[in-house]
Design a protein around this motif. Structure first.
Motif, PDB file in Angstrom:
ATOM      1  N   PHE A 165      55.021 114.759  86.642  1.00 33.94           N
ATOM      2  CA  PHE A 165      54.872 116.214  86.568  1.00 33.94           C
ATOM      3  C   PHE A 165      54.060 116.610  85.334  1.00 33.94           C
ATOM      4  N   ALA A 166      53.438 117.790  85.404  1.00 37.42           N
ATOM      5  CA  ALA A 166      52.542 118.228  84.335  1.00 37.42           C
ATOM      6  C   ALA A 166      53.300 118.610  83.066  1.00 37.42           C
ATOM      7  N   LYS A 167      54.452 119.257  83.217  1.00 37.97           N
ATOM      8  CA  LYS A 167      55.222 119.726  82.072  1.00 37.97           C
ATOM      9  C   LYS A 167      56.707 119.471  82.302  1.00 37.97           C
ATOM     10  N   ARG A 168      57.429 119.226  81.188  1.00 37.53           N
ATOM     11  CA  ARG A 168      58.889 119.125  81.226  1.00 37.53           C
ATOM     12  C   ARG A 168      59.477 120.286  80.444  1.00 37.53           C
ATOM     13  N   HIS A 169      60.444 120.953  81.034  1.00 38.13           N
ATOM     14  CA  HIS A 169      61.184 122.003  80.343  1.00 38.13           C
ATOM     15  C   HIS A 169      62.644 121.577  80.217  1.00 38.13           C
ATOM     16  N   LEU A 170      63.327 122.148  79.209  1.00 40.79           N
ATOM     17  CA  LEU A 170      64.718 121.784  78.950  1.00 40.79           C
ATOM     18  C   LEU A 170      65.557 123.039  78.835  1.00 40.79           C
ATOM     19  N   LEU A 171      66.692 123.063  79.539  1.00 40.27           N
ATOM     20  CA  LEU A 171      67.675 124.127  79.413  1.00 40.27           C
ATOM     21  C   LEU A 171      68.932 123.537  78.800  1.00 40.27           C
ATOM     22  N   GLY A 208      54.670 125.032  90.160  1.00 41.97           N
ATOM     23  CA  GLY A 208      54.941 123.964  91.113  1.00 41.97           C
ATOM     24  C   GLY A 208      54.752 122.562  90.578  1.00 41.97           C
ATOM     25  N   ARG A 209      54.009 122.401  89.473  1.00 46.21           N
ATOM     26  CA  ARG A 209      53.743 121.064  88.943  1.00 46.21           C
ATOM     27  C   ARG A 209      54.622 120.744  87.731  1.00 46.21           C
ATOM     28  N   HIS A 210      55.630 121.581  87.476  1.00 44.75           N
ATOM     29  CA  HIS A 210      56.536 121.364  86.355  1.00 44.75           C
ATOM     30  C   HIS A 210      57.869 120.804  86.838  1.00 44.75           C
ATOM     31  N   CYS A 211      58.670 120.274  85.892  1.00 46.69           N
ATOM     32  CA  CYS A 211      60.040 119.846  86.198  1.00 46.69           C
ATOM     33  C   CYS A 211      60.963 120.379  85.112  1.00 46.69           C
ATOM     34  N   VAL A 212      62.259 120.376  85.392  1.00 49.19           N
ATOM     35  CA  VAL A 212      63.252 120.961  84.486  1.00 49.19           C
ATOM     36  C   VAL A 212      64.414 119.993  84.305  1.00 49.19           C
ATOM     37  N   PHE A 213      64.821 119.827  83.055  1.00 45.83           N
ATOM     38  CA  PHE A 213      66.022 119.061  82.712  1.00 45.83           C
ATOM     39  C   PHE A 213      67.098 120.049  82.247  1.00 45.83           C
ATOM     40  N   ILE A 214      68.336 119.801  82.649  1.00 47.34           N
ATOM     41  CA  ILE A 214      69.475 120.558  82.146  1.00 47.34           C
ATOM     42  C   ILE A 214      70.378 119.591  81.396  1.00 47.34           C
ATOM     43  N   TYR A 215      70.749 119.975  80.184  1.00 41.45           N
ATOM     44  CA  TYR A 215      71.655 119.137  79.383  1.00 41.45           C
ATOM     45  C   TYR A 215      72.789 120.020  78.855  1.00 41.45           C
ATOM     46  N   GLY A 216      74.024 119.573  79.073  1.00 43.19           N
ATOM     47  CA  GLY A 216      75.174 120.229  78.447  1.00 43.19           C
ATOM     48  C   GLY A 216      75.577 121.539  79.076  1.00 43.19           C
ATOM     49  N   HIS A 217      75.250 121.745  80.354  1.00 42.56           N
ATOM     50  CA  HIS A 217      75.627 122.998  81.019  1.00 42.56           C
ATOM     51  C   HIS A 217      76.419 122.683  82.278  1.00 42.56           C
ATOM     52  N   SER A 218      77.456 123.483  82.524  1.00 44.89           N
ATOM     53  CA  SER A 218      78.360 123.233  83.655  1.00 44.89           C
ATOM     54  C   SER A 218      77.923 123.939  84.931  1.00 44.89           C
TER      55      SER A 218
END
Length: 353
Positions: free
Chosen positions: A13-19, A274-284
């Motif tokens: 993917f082109a970009k990684r985002h983090l929540l 559409g070319r991005h992805c998302v990581f979630i850490y520490g959320h329920s």
């Protein structure tokens, strides 16, 4: 999968985002940032009745108690026509709980960065580099109120290691009318589009002065940020916090604050890529943050990686995994969302024990 496997998988993917959720802070200092720890430290002496609310709900979650009081205040008129006094008291106690939460976090927060080992910050900077350094760098969105993310971004790297060039623009800069002020101010929507760090629910070091949003800094005042926050709270000046009970109430508060709403719009815009992805850490993936989570279901990005802590077969983890799949099921067929789960512990966000 392991966190490293998830990162490798996301290279397409082109970009990684983090929540980030509260598990990010708990992983660093569970003795402080876990709701149970906050409840144990909170001072309820001015509103002793609220402890019965926690007990009746069987929880130590402040947001759950706030939500219950506010919901009860709305329902009570249908059953108790002359219950105006009780309704007013419930509303008053819900507001008091929000202030107690802020006071408790500020009162028990580590005083200064050296209260946390350098090794923890270095490990966290390596973790954040997956999202804030290199060609895949995207944005980090946090739902936490504390200073741990800010401290990590400001911390130096290991002296003997390679420097980690984290992008850390948060949209704040000099006040054009008072460039030498002891604080910096949010630069507004026009200059905020390049921000890579957004505190979606506010934070301890962000204060609304009425005419602009201020960010307290240590470097300009020489006083630890936590001490500055405590002094402000003692003057009844509360930091920008979204501690409302329900998702709808949180969204309403966000819409009425320019900084929070810009962060919300920025999150939404990135989830549409559409070319991005998302990581979630520490959320329920709890419903009281549906104003954020529903944006995932309505987005266009193709891959969601959700951190699962501990045994995936526990009731809580099964609920999280089910909720993630429900978000994916919201997607239009043109923008399917693939969901993978990774072992949150393997991310070693704050290093080893």
């Amino acid at each position: 999968m392991t966190f490293d496997e998830a990162i490798t998988d996301s290279d397409r993917f082109a970009k990684r985002h983090l929540l980030l959720g509260n598990g990010f802070s708990i992983a660093c200092r569970a003795d402080i940032f876990h709701y149970g720890s906050l409840y144990a430290q909170a001072d309820f002496s001015n509103v002793p009745e609220v402890q019965a609310v926690f007990e009746a709900l069987g929880t130590q979650d402040f947001e759950a108690a706030i939500r219950a009081l506010e919901n009860a205040a709305r329902i009570l008129p249908a059953y108790v026509p002359h219950g105006a006094v009780a309704i007013a008291k419930m509303q008053e106690h819900a507001a008091a709980l929000k202030e107690i939460l802020v006071q408790t976090i500020a009162g028990n927060h580590p005083n200064i960065p050296p209260d946390i080992a350098d090794e923890k910050f270095w490990a966290c900077r390596r973790f954040l580099a997956n999202f804030l350094a290199g060609p895949k760098a995207g944005c980090v969105f946090t739902l936490n109120y504390d200073l741990l993310l800010y401290w990590t971004l400001m911390h130096g790297d290991m002296p003997s290691g390679e420097p980690i060039p984290l992008t850390k623009n948060d949209g704040f800069g000099n006040d054009e009318d008072e460039p030498d002020a002891e604080y910096v101010v949010w630069q507004g929507e026009t200059n905020a589009h390049s921000a890579s760090i957004m505190f979606l629910h506010g934070a301890l070091h962000l204060f609304d002065s009425g005419k602009e949003l201020l960010k307290y800094t240590w470097i300009r005042k020489g006083i630890p940020l936590v001490e500055q926050a405590r002094e402000a709270i003692a003057r009844n000046a509360y930091p920008l916090f979204v501690a409302e009970g329900t998702s709808a109430q949180k969204k309403s508060k966000i819409r009425h604050n320019a900084y929070l709403y810009q962060g919300f719009k920025q999150l939404t815009a990135n989830l549409q890529q559409g070319r991005h992805c998302v990581f979630i850490y520490g959320h329920s993936l709890a419903a009281n943050d549906d104003h954020i989570l529903v944006r995932i279901g309505r987005g266009h990005f193709r891959k969601l990686y959700v951190g699962i802590y501990g045994d995936p077969d526990t009731e809580d983890n099964q609920r999280i995994m089910k909720r993630a799949q429900e978000l994916a099921a919201m997607r239009h067929e043109r923008w399917p969302l693939e969901v993978s789960f990774y072992d949150a512990a393997s991310a070693n966000v704050w290093g080893g024990p």
